[in-house]
Scaffold this motif. Structure first.
Motif, PDB file in Angstrom:
ATOM      1  N   UNK A   1     -15.208   5.407  69.998  1.00 34.83           N
ATOM      2  CA  UNK A   1     -14.187   5.314  71.029  1.00 34.83           C
ATOM      3  C   UNK A   1     -13.277   4.120  70.729  1.00 34.83           C
ATOM      4  N   UNK A   2     -11.998   4.340  70.737  1.00 36.42           N
ATOM      5  CA  UNK A   2     -11.080   3.243  70.467  1.00 36.42           C
ATOM      6  C   UNK A   2     -10.875   2.409  71.732  1.00 36.42           C
ATOM      7  N   UNK A   3     -10.607   1.145  71.510  1.00 36.95           N
ATOM      8  CA  UNK A   3     -10.392   0.231  72.632  1.00 36.95           C
ATOM      9  C   UNK A   3      -8.968   0.360  73.151  1.00 36.95           C
ATOM     10  N   UNK A   4      -8.812   0.084  74.430  1.00 34.88           N
ATOM     11  CA  UNK A   4      -7.493   0.096  75.035  1.00 34.88           C
ATOM     12  C   UNK A   4      -7.321  -1.183  75.844  1.00 34.88           C
ATOM     13  N   UNK A   5      -6.199  -1.860  75.617  1.00 28.37           N
ATOM     14  CA  UNK A   5      -5.913  -3.132  76.281  1.00 28.37           C
ATOM     15  C   UNK A   5      -4.678  -3.027  77.172  1.00 28.37           C
ATOM     16  N   UNK A   6      -4.362  -1.804  77.615  1.00 32.92           N
ATOM     17  CA  UNK A   6      -3.158  -1.590  78.422  1.00 32.92           C
ATOM     18  C   UNK A   6      -3.119  -2.499  79.651  1.00 32.92           C
ATOM     19  N   UNK A   7      -4.265  -2.742  80.258  1.00 35.95           N
ATOM     20  CA  UNK A   7      -4.308  -3.579  81.467  1.00 35.95           C
ATOM     21  C   UNK A   7      -3.900  -5.020  81.176  1.00 35.95           C
ATOM     22  N   UNK A   8      -3.972  -5.429  79.924  1.00 39.57           N
ATOM     23  CA  UNK A   8      -3.622  -6.806  79.561  1.00 39.57           C
ATOM     24  C   UNK A   8      -2.165  -6.956  79.112  1.00 39.57           C
ATOM     25  N   UNK A   9      -1.527  -5.843  78.755  1.00 35.14           N
ATOM     26  CA  UNK A   9      -0.138  -5.932  78.295  1.00 35.14           C
ATOM     27  C   UNK A   9       0.739  -6.580  79.363  1.00 35.14           C
ATOM     28  N   UNK A  10       1.577  -7.507  78.933  1.00 35.09           N
ATOM     29  CA  UNK A  10       2.529  -8.220  79.795  1.00 35.09           C
ATOM     30  C   UNK A  10       1.858  -9.100  80.856  1.00 35.09           C
ATOM     31  N   UNK A  11       0.599  -9.500  80.595  1.00 31.45           N
ATOM     32  CA  UNK A  11      -0.073 -10.413  81.537  1.00 31.45           C
ATOM     33  C   UNK A  11      -0.409 -11.748  80.885  1.00 31.45           C
ATOM     34  N   UNK A  12      -0.125 -11.893  79.590  1.00 31.00           N
ATOM     35  CA  UNK A  12      -0.410 -13.142  78.893  1.00 31.00           C
ATOM     36  C   UNK A  12       0.766 -14.100  78.986  1.00 31.00           C
ATOM     37  N   UNK A  13       0.643 -15.199  78.258  1.00 32.42           N
ATOM     38  CA  UNK A  13       1.721 -16.184  78.197  1.00 32.42           C
ATOM     39  C   UNK A  13       2.419 -16.067  76.842  1.00 32.42           C
ATOM     40  N   UNK A  14       3.632 -16.576  76.756  1.00 32.74           N
ATOM     41  CA  UNK A  14       4.382 -16.526  75.500  1.00 32.74           C
ATOM     42  C   UNK A  14       3.830 -17.562  74.521  1.00 32.74           C
ATOM     43  N   UNK A  15       4.111 -17.369  73.236  1.00 26.71           N
ATOM     44  CA  UNK A  15       3.719 -18.401  72.271  1.00 26.71           C
ATOM     45  C   UNK A  15       4.259 -19.785  72.662  1.00 26.71           C
ATOM     46  N   UNK A  16       5.500 -19.862  73.129  1.00 28.30           N
ATOM     47  CA  UNK A  16       6.071 -21.149  73.530  1.00 28.30           C
ATOM     48  C   UNK A  16       5.287 -21.744  74.698  1.00 28.30           C
ATOM     49  N   UNK A  17       4.930 -20.917  75.672  1.00 30.30           N
ATOM     50  CA  UNK A  17       4.144 -21.418  76.804  1.00 30.30           C
ATOM     51  C   UNK A  17       2.781 -21.920  76.335  1.00 30.30           C
ATOM     52  N   UNK A  18       2.192 -21.230  75.358  1.00 26.28           N
ATOM     53  CA  UNK A  18       0.910 -21.677  74.818  1.00 26.28           C
ATOM     54  C   UNK A  18       1.061 -23.053  74.177  1.00 26.28           C
ATOM     55  N   UNK A  19       2.056 -23.192  73.308  1.00 30.34           N
ATOM     56  CA  UNK A  19       2.264 -24.469  72.617  1.00 30.34           C
ATOM     57  C   UNK A  19       2.579 -25.574  73.620  1.00 30.34           C
ATOM     58  N   UNK A  20       3.499 -25.311  74.535  1.00 26.38           N
ATOM     59  CA  UNK A  20       3.891 -26.327  75.521  1.00 26.38           C
ATOM     60  C   UNK A  20       2.728 -26.726  76.424  1.00 26.38           C
ATOM     61  N   UNK A  21       1.810 -25.800  76.667  1.00 29.50           N
ATOM     62  CA  UNK A  21       0.692 -26.072  77.559  1.00 29.50           C
ATOM     63  C   UNK A  21      -0.530 -26.658  76.881  1.00 29.50           C
ATOM     64  N   UNK A  22      -0.464 -26.834  75.577  1.00 32.28           N
ATOM     65  CA  UNK A  22      -1.630 -27.361  74.855  1.00 32.28           C
ATOM     66  C   UNK A  22      -1.952 -28.771  75.326  1.00 32.28           C
ATOM     67  N   UNK A  23      -3.218 -29.005  75.649  1.00 34.04           N
ATOM     68  CA  UNK A  23      -3.666 -30.348  76.028  1.00 34.04           C
ATOM     69  C   UNK A  23      -4.412 -31.012  74.878  1.00 34.04           C
ATOM     70  N   UNK A  24      -4.721 -30.230  73.836  1.00 33.31           N
ATOM     71  CA  UNK A  24      -5.389 -30.764  72.650  1.00 33.31           C
ATOM     72  C   UNK A  24      -4.677 -30.218  71.421  1.00 33.31           C
ATOM     73  N   UNK A  25      -4.617 -31.015  70.374  1.00 31.59           N
ATOM     74  CA  UNK A  25      -4.182 -30.577  69.043  1.00 31.59           C
ATOM     75  C   UNK A  25      -2.744 -30.061  68.958  1.00 31.59           C
ATOM     76  N   UNK A  26      -1.901 -30.382  69.934  1.00 31.95           N
ATOM     77  CA  UNK A  26      -0.539 -29.848  69.939  1.00 31.95           C
ATOM     78  C   UNK A  26       0.254 -30.299  68.706  1.00 31.95           C
ATOM     79  N   UNK A  27       0.159 -31.576  68.359  1.00 31.64           N
ATOM     80  CA  UNK A  27       0.920 -32.076  67.209  1.00 31.64           C
ATOM     81  C   UNK A  27       0.461 -31.421  65.910  1.00 31.64           C
ATOM     82  N   UNK A  28      -0.848 -31.258  65.756  1.00 34.11           N
ATOM     83  CA  UNK A  28      -1.376 -30.614  64.550  1.00 34.11           C
ATOM     84  C   UNK A  28      -0.920 -29.166  64.485  1.00 34.11           C
TER      85      UNK A  28
END
Length: 188
Positions: A1-28
């Motif tokens: 059976x193949x996996x389906x992640x439809x429920x997660x589509x458009x519920x995550x954060x953008x790459x920029x939001x991920x980088x901006x929100x980093x509390x550890x290792x952001x500079x690296x």
């Protein structure tokens, strides 16, 4: 059976939001992102050609404390940018239900890069690290199944050093990730 992640589509954060929100290792993380270069024109052309497709989505399960995320996800971000594939990030600790659908050898290992279609069907999966680096951890886990063993921590430090050596000093490992994801994407 193949996996389906439809429920997660458009519920995550953008790459920029991920980088901006980093509390550890952001500079690296930013350093690896800025250091990315295309190793050959063929790879760059392949990723560029994916802009003609509008059916692909990239979902990444990640955590800013993880060294493999800090090293590998800047590359994935660059590849998805070139390919024009919409990308969203899910912080592992905030999405354990999602993480638990994509375990590595039964454990929660990040990053997990999921390529799906617009209907959420999982077409390909990559991670948590390049195959040659992961091979060291796979061998370790087979040889050391008991996490409570008295020498487990000592042995895992040794395998982590081997993995760091496998990554190498510079950005050469980025071409490996580029090739591995290219092989996956070529098949979807």
């Amino acid at each position: 059976m193949s996996k389906n992640v439809a429920a997660k589509l458009r519920t995550g954060i953008t790459p920029k939001q991920f980088i901006d929100g980093m509390t550890k290792n952001q500079d690296t993380f930013k350093g690896w992102y800025d250091a990315f270069t295309w190793q050959n024109a063929e790879d760059e052309e392949f990723y560029e050609s994916l802009n003609n497709r509008d059916d692909l989505r990239c979902l990444i399960i990640a955590a800013d404390w993880c060294g493999d995320v800090v090293r590998n996800i800047p590359v994935v971000f660059r590849l998805m940018e070139k390919a024009g594939i919409p990308t969203e990030v899910f912080i592992m600790e905030e999405h354990l239900d999602f993480m638990d659908q994509f375990l590595t050898r039964g454990g929660r290992s990040v990053p997990v890069v999921i390529i799906g279609d617009t209907g959420g069907y999982v077409l390909a999966q990559w991670g948590p690290r390049p195959a040659a680096v992961q091979a060291h951890m796979n061998a370790f886990k087979l040889e050391n199944p008991d996490r409570e063993a008295s020498d487990y921590q000592e042995k895992i430090q040794i395998v982590r050093q081997k993995m760091i050596q496998e990554y190498g000093e510079g950005t050469g490992y980025q071409a490996v990730i580029t090739a591995e994801l290219r092989d996956l994407l070529a098949g979807v």
